[in-house]
Design an enzyme around this catalytic site. Sequence first.
Site, PDB file in Angstrom:
ATOM      1  N   LYS A 104       0.855  -1.190   0.000  1.00 42.44           N
ATOM      2  CA  LYS A 104       0.000   0.000   0.000  1.00 42.44           C
ATOM      3  C   LYS A 104       0.886   1.233   0.000  1.00 42.44           C
ATOM      4  O   LYS A 104       1.665   1.452   0.930  1.00 42.44           O
ATOM      5  CB  LYS A 104      -0.907   0.001   1.229  1.00 42.44           C
ATOM      6  N   LYS A 125      -2.121  -1.568  -3.902  1.00 46.33           N
ATOM      7  CA  LYS A 125      -2.986  -0.386  -3.872  1.00 46.33           C
ATOM      8  C   LYS A 125      -2.154   0.880  -3.911  1.00 46.33           C
ATOM      9  O   LYS A 125      -1.173   0.955  -3.168  1.00 46.33           O
ATOM     10  CB  LYS A 125      -3.797  -0.439  -2.576  1.00 46.33           C
TER      11      LYS A 125
HETATM   12  C1  PBG Z   1      -7.366   3.247   5.154  1.00 48.45           C
HETATM   13  C2  PBG Z   1      -7.767   3.157   3.723  1.00 48.45           C
HETATM   14  C3  PBG Z   1      -7.652   4.157   2.747  1.00 48.45           C
HETATM   15  C4  PBG Z   1      -8.178   3.607   1.566  1.00 48.45           C
HETATM   16  C5  PBG Z   1      -8.599   2.328   1.855  1.00 48.45           C
HETATM   17  N1  PBG Z   1      -8.324   2.056   3.194  1.00 48.45           N
HETATM   18  C6  PBG Z   1      -7.196   5.556   2.832  1.00 48.45           C
HETATM   19  C7  PBG Z   1      -5.852   5.935   3.266  1.00 48.45           C
HETATM   20  O1  PBG Z   1      -4.951   5.113   3.428  1.00 48.45           O
HETATM   21  O2  PBG Z   1      -5.703   7.152   3.480  1.00 48.45           O
HETATM   22  C8  PBG Z   1      -8.261   4.324   0.248  1.00 48.45           C
HETATM   23  C9  PBG Z   1      -9.219   3.758  -0.738  1.00 48.45           C
HETATM   24  C10 PBG Z   1      -9.501   4.649  -1.891  1.00 48.45           C
HETATM   25  O3  PBG Z   1      -8.852   5.698  -2.118  1.00 48.45           O
HETATM   26  O4  PBG Z   1     -10.423   4.310  -2.647  1.00 48.45           O
HETATM   27  N2  PBG Z   1      -8.428   2.963   6.018  1.00 48.45           N
END
Ligand code: PBG
Length: 326
Positions: A195, A248
Amino acid sequence: MAYPITRLRRLRRNSALRALVRETEVTVGDLIQPLFVREGTRQRRPIASMPGQFQLSVDELVKEAAALAQAGVPGVILFGIPDRKDAKATGAYAANGIVPRAVRALKKEVPGLLVITDVCLCEYMSHGHCGIVRGQEILNDPTLALLAKAAVASADAGADIVAPSDMMDGRVSVIRAALDKQGHAELPIMSYAAKFSSAFYGPFRDAAESAPQFGDRKTYQLDAANAAEALREVAQDLAEGADIIMVKPGLPYLDLVWRVKERFQVPVAVYNVSGEYAMLKAAAQNGWLDEKAAALETLTAFKRAGADIIFTYWAKAAANWLRAGG
Ligand code: PBG
């Protein structure tokens, strides 16, 4: 064989030939719809930066989930928006918190639909960070126990998969141990292992009301420039017991989808995030892109790169497009 013996255009001459030699195909069974759940009843609040997406109260969530199941979408991932936030993310692990309540309602009313919960603290923290904060620092080890409690709360409510997305070191092993201890040894963990710290989460943070109130997430999420480090994260999470690996965002990190699948041969999920959705939606609304064609091409790219599971805000729309023949 070179031209003119070989003419690669021969197999592109009509749609039946093209279909015959098509290498990858997106099916509705690959798609997971993210949903945002909030307090209240009969709430269906449009998310301005994500046209077509809503914050839903539990009663509306159940209706939406039933429609998704009807369309053939196999599962949803839930993000909770609590009424109250604090510095310990109490709402993330309260047995009667917004997500456990939503999970129970979904498992009761739409039992066949897979319910995945995003295990993270940012939506429940007053400061919007994914861990416990001391001064300006996001603490790793004290955060782990809270994540474990959040995962157990989801599991107790009946979630089918828990998906930690916080990027603390060691969270998968702590969550695995807690689940096992609480009678959930069979529950899979999908780790957001690769991520990245990304500008493409912007619209999500509006939707989930989870933007950090100071600083950024660069001390815990991966640097966009680093692929080898992402592969180390994946190896570590697999060693700690992750069953599925997530990459991601999606489109800007297709190389990682490919490399993770090639190297580890484990189930790979990709998250087509909010910013990817918002960009294409905005262009489509201006008449600059054909939304359906561009969205289906995007989903196909994920499959071609090796993804088994695609988290996308287009899941419901794509289910209908695919049923109508693409
Ligand atoms: C954290 C989380 C995020 C997303 C999914 N889980 C946001 C972040 O890390 O700030 C982002 C998903 C998206 O942008 O569609 N809980």
